[in-house]
Enzyme design. Structure first.
Site, PDB file in Angstrom:
ATOM      1  N   CYS A 108      35.497  37.165  43.108  1.00  0.00           N
ATOM      2  CA  CYS A 108      35.538  36.195  42.164  1.00  0.00           C
ATOM      3  C   CYS A 108      36.146  34.630  42.974  1.00  0.00           C
ATOM      4  CB  CYS A 108      36.378  36.309  41.088  1.00  0.00           C
ATOM      5  SG  CYS A 108      36.706  34.841  40.112  1.00  0.00           S
ATOM      6  N   ASP A 165      34.160  41.667  41.878  1.00  0.00           N
ATOM      7  CA  ASP A 165      33.233  41.732  40.906  1.00  0.00           C
ATOM      8  C   ASP A 165      32.120  42.814  41.408  1.00  0.00           C
ATOM      9  OD1 ASP A 165      34.178  39.922  39.217  1.00  0.00           O
ATOM     10  OD2 ASP A 165      33.321  37.901  40.372  1.00  0.00           O
TER      11      ASP A 165
END
Length: 163
Positions: free
Chosen positions: A61, A68
């Site tokens: 992120c 992620d």
């Protein structure tokens, strides 16, 4: 009953000096530093679909630095070039320390591959695992599907949680 003649093992094709395949390589530190290799398509006059699936894609992120995770499916109808899979693996792995939003990662990967191999058609589906309780799915394609090309469903179920 006689035994069949022994066949000598198939000799490997020498690695091309232009490709990463068959050579030791250093893991790229970023997507910009990663190289995508292409090889000539021996079936360039035939319309067909090639699919790469990366069920454990990771990036960071750009705001929090938290990891992620996504399941990527890349479908393409090759033109003159095929995407070499080792270089794709290294390119995708370079995102592990790269901060970008889901949409930027997914669309950027599709555009980069399309620029390198110039396929007749390409689509990418990025099925991102939930962050903050919301899964994000991102889809991009180069244009109209070639007539008559069989494209199966990407086969990734919508996220349903534990229910």
């Amino acid at each position: 009953m006689s035994k069949p003649p022994r066949r000598s093992p198939r000799k490997p094709t020498p690695a091309s000096p232009e490709l990463q395949l068959g050579h030791e390589v250093v893991w790229p530190t970023s997507p910009d530093a990663a190289r995508l290799d292409r090889v000539a398509n021996p079936q360039r006059d035939t319309d067909y679909l090639a699919r790469f699936t990366a069920p454990e894609f990771t990036s960071l992120c750009p705001v929090t630095g938290q990891p992620d995770f996504a399941h990527l499916v890349i479908d393409y109808a090759p033109g003159a070039w095929l995407l070499e899979s080792k270089s794709l693996k290294l390119y995708l792995a370079s995102f592990r320390s790269h901060g970008a939003f889901h949409e930027d990662c997914t669309v950027g990967i599709g555009k980069r591959i399309a620029a390198e191999i110039k396929p007749k058609w390409l689509r990418i589906g990025g099925y991102w695992y939930p962050r903050g309780g919301i899964p994000i799915d991102v889809f991009w394609q180069t244009g109209k599907l070639p007539k008559g090309l069989w494209v199966p469903d990407q086969g990734v179920r919508p996220y349903r949680g534990r229910g």
